[in-house]
Enzyme design. Sequence first.
Site, PDB file in Angstrom:
ATOM      1  N   SER A  41       7.952  10.350   8.800  1.00 42.39           N
ATOM      2  CA  SER A  41       7.748  10.092  10.223  1.00 42.39           C
ATOM      3  C   SER A  41       9.095  10.073  10.931  1.00 42.39           C
ATOM      4  O   SER A  41      10.121   9.710  10.348  1.00 42.39           O
ATOM      5  CB  SER A  41       7.072   8.727  10.320  1.00 42.39           C
ATOM      6  OG  SER A  41       7.214   8.187  11.599  1.00 42.39           O
TER       7      SER A  41
ATOM      8  N   GLY B  26      10.639  -2.799  21.163  1.00 41.72           N
ATOM      9  CA  GLY B  26      10.900  -1.880  20.051  1.00 41.72           C
ATOM     10  C   GLY B  26      10.730  -0.410  20.416  1.00 41.72           C
ATOM     11  O   GLY B  26      11.018   0.466  19.594  1.00 41.72           O
ATOM     12  N   ASP B  27      10.237  -0.107  21.643  1.00 46.30           N
ATOM     13  CA  ASP B  27      10.050   1.301  22.019  1.00 46.30           C
ATOM     14  C   ASP B  27      11.399   2.004  22.174  1.00 46.30           C
ATOM     15  O   ASP B  27      12.308   1.490  22.841  1.00 46.30           O
ATOM     16  CB  ASP B  27       9.291   1.401  23.364  1.00 46.30           C
ATOM     17  CG  ASP B  27       7.908   1.988  23.206  1.00 46.30           C
ATOM     18  OD1 ASP B  27       7.626   2.566  22.142  1.00 46.30           O
ATOM     19  OD2 ASP B  27       7.115   1.847  24.152  1.00 46.30           O
TER      20      ASP B  27
ATOM     21  N   TYR C   5       6.631  -0.600   8.832  1.00 41.92           N
ATOM     22  CA  TYR C   5       6.038   0.726   8.612  1.00 41.92           C
ATOM     23  C   TYR C   5       7.137   1.780   8.463  1.00 41.92           C
ATOM     24  O   TYR C   5       7.159   2.550   7.490  1.00 41.92           O
ATOM     25  CB  TYR C   5       5.092   1.105   9.765  1.00 41.92           C
ATOM     26  CG  TYR C   5       4.740   2.575   9.733  1.00 41.92           C
ATOM     27  CD1 TYR C   5       3.871   3.074   8.783  1.00 41.92           C
ATOM     28  CD2 TYR C   5       5.333   3.476  10.633  1.00 41.92           C
ATOM     29  CE1 TYR C   5       3.574   4.430   8.722  1.00 41.92           C
ATOM     30  CE2 TYR C   5       5.044   4.834  10.584  1.00 41.92           C
ATOM     31  CZ  TYR C   5       4.164   5.305   9.625  1.00 41.92           C
ATOM     32  OH  TYR C   5       3.899   6.651   9.560  1.00 41.92           O
TER      33      TYR C   5
ATOM     34  N   ASN D 209       5.209  13.075  17.110  1.00 38.06           N
ATOM     35  CA  ASN D 209       3.989  12.377  17.585  1.00 38.06           C
ATOM     36  C   ASN D 209       2.773  13.303  17.492  1.00 38.06           C
ATOM     37  O   ASN D 209       2.492  14.053  18.441  1.00 38.06           O
ATOM     38  CB  ASN D 209       4.179  11.897  19.029  1.00 38.06           C
ATOM     39  CG  ASN D 209       5.113  10.702  19.118  1.00 38.06           C
ATOM     40  OD1 ASN D 209       6.261  10.785  18.698  1.00 38.06           O
ATOM     41  ND2 ASN D 209       4.639   9.597  19.652  1.00 38.06           N
TER      42      ASN D 209
ATOM     43  N   LYS E 216       8.578   4.253   5.108  1.00 42.07           N
ATOM     44  CA  LYS E 216       8.824   5.703   5.064  1.00 42.07           C
ATOM     45  C   LYS E 216      10.260   5.977   4.599  1.00 42.07           C
ATOM     46  O   LYS E 216      10.496   6.926   3.841  1.00 42.07           O
ATOM     47  CB  LYS E 216       8.559   6.337   6.437  1.00 42.07           C
ATOM     48  CG  LYS E 216       7.102   6.307   6.839  1.00 42.07           C
ATOM     49  CD  LYS E 216       6.218   7.149   5.911  1.00 42.07           C
ATOM     50  CE  LYS E 216       4.754   7.055   6.249  1.00 42.07           C
ATOM     51  NZ  LYS E 216       3.873   7.705   5.260  1.00 42.07           N
TER      52      LYS E 216
ATOM     53  N   ASN F  80       0.826  -1.220   0.000  1.00 44.65           N
ATOM     54  CA  ASN F  80       0.000   0.000   0.000  1.00 44.65           C
ATOM     55  C   ASN F  80       0.860   1.270   0.000  1.00 44.65           C
ATOM     56  O   ASN F  80       0.630   2.186  -0.794  1.00 44.65           O
ATOM     57  CB  ASN F  80      -0.927   0.010   1.226  1.00 44.65           C
ATOM     58  CG  ASN F  80      -1.990   1.092   1.116  1.00 44.65           C
ATOM     59  OD1 ASN F  80      -2.749   1.143   0.158  1.00 44.65           O
ATOM     60  ND2 ASN F  80      -2.005   1.995   2.085  1.00 44.65           N
TER      61      ASN F  80
END
Length: 357
Positions: free
Chosen positions: A142, A314-315, A167, A197, A171, A117
Amino acid sequence: MLLPHPTKNIYLYCTMQTIVVTGGAGYIGSHTIIELLTQTKLTVVSVDNYSNSNASAYERVKKITGKDFQKLEFDLCDKTALNQQLSAIKNIAGIIHFAAFKSVPDSVADPLKYYHNNIASLVNILDFAKNNHVTNFIFSSSCSVYGNANELPVTENTPLQKAESPYGHTKQIGEDLIEFFCKANPEFKAVVLRYFNPVGAHVTGLNGELPISRPNNLAPIITQTAVGKNSLTVFGNDFNTRDGYCVRDYIHVSDIADAHLKAFDLIEQNRNKQQLSLYNLGTGNGVSVLEVIHAFEKMSETKLNYKVGPRREGDVIAVYANNDKAKTELNWLPKYNLDDMMLSAWKWQLTLEKGDY
Ligand code: NAD
Ligand code: WQD
């Protein structure tokens, strides 16, 4: 051609120029259309397939602005539909390309859906731009392109690390694709905006994020928790930060929207220094999860029930922007603070509760 308004800080265009907004029914797209309709004389054409939105967003935009605009429904991955429908639009002065899938965990679970997409839609819209001599292009990127950045605050020159998710990788690929496209097409001008954010809602509380599925982002989880529709688990409070909580750069969605008008003005007026310009869009302030919760409690006058759980895989521990470049070159200044972000998000949640949207 843009004319300065004699008294107000608004943009006027002396010809009937059209701007195509892809993903215009979405969270940031709909707020950007509000700013385009109120601050400019541009004709707006929105494209969306409602894969993560609802056409009701357009009614909310109309209610806030008192203005209407053209809406097209098709999938940007469908090249034939795209060419058929957009070729009929006259005087396209620029394209703002928001349309993409954006959920980090969803992209980890279904990477192909995201690569397909987010990349196919970008390839198709660039191909349309090239074939129809549309030379002004703005792309939603992002802060996730920075991955685990090796310096703070993050500047546009901070080296990009390996993406933490499919994701984020879409980008990075999108930015590279636009860079190569620019090299091959010297008349083309692009602005890549790296949002940090985005949170909050229109100041009226009449438009905001409408989560189609269960949200993953902090702000909608907070407001849903406050009305008993979700439960907030804070992902860790033992980080090496000032209060132990993760730090992010929250930025009001209407400030993000406003930056798109400034970015369009930059390239439409040929004031861009490079063919491809990159800007961080954040307030420049690192704010902890606990500080967000406290701001929300203060502005909503509601006590939030939440628990602290384990860290989320992953944070990133802390990430915030250096926004000097956007301030200087785009003449952009965020207007809203954290309290404004939380108050508007809360107003929007109350609008949703009333079913009045
Ligand atoms: P959103 O999901 O609310 O809006 C995206 C819109 O694009 C939706 O209305 C969706 O239906 C539409 N869309 C998606 N794929 C499409 C396709 N193939 N054809 C036609 N329409 C399609 O997301 P948003 O928060 O408004 O984000 C807008 C852009 O900003 C995205 O590119 C996103 O990756 C980027 N971004 C968002 C955030 C954030 O936290 N919201 C942060 C950084 C970057
Ligand atoms: C914010 C903070 C969490 C949920 C993502 C993407 C990024 C961009 C913005 C699109 C973090 C904490 C969250 C919860 C929590 N989007 N949190 N409990 O992860 O910074 O960024 O959205 O481009 O690319 O990666 O945003 O809102 O998920 O989290 O404690 O239930 O809230 O740990 O510190 P994130 P987020």
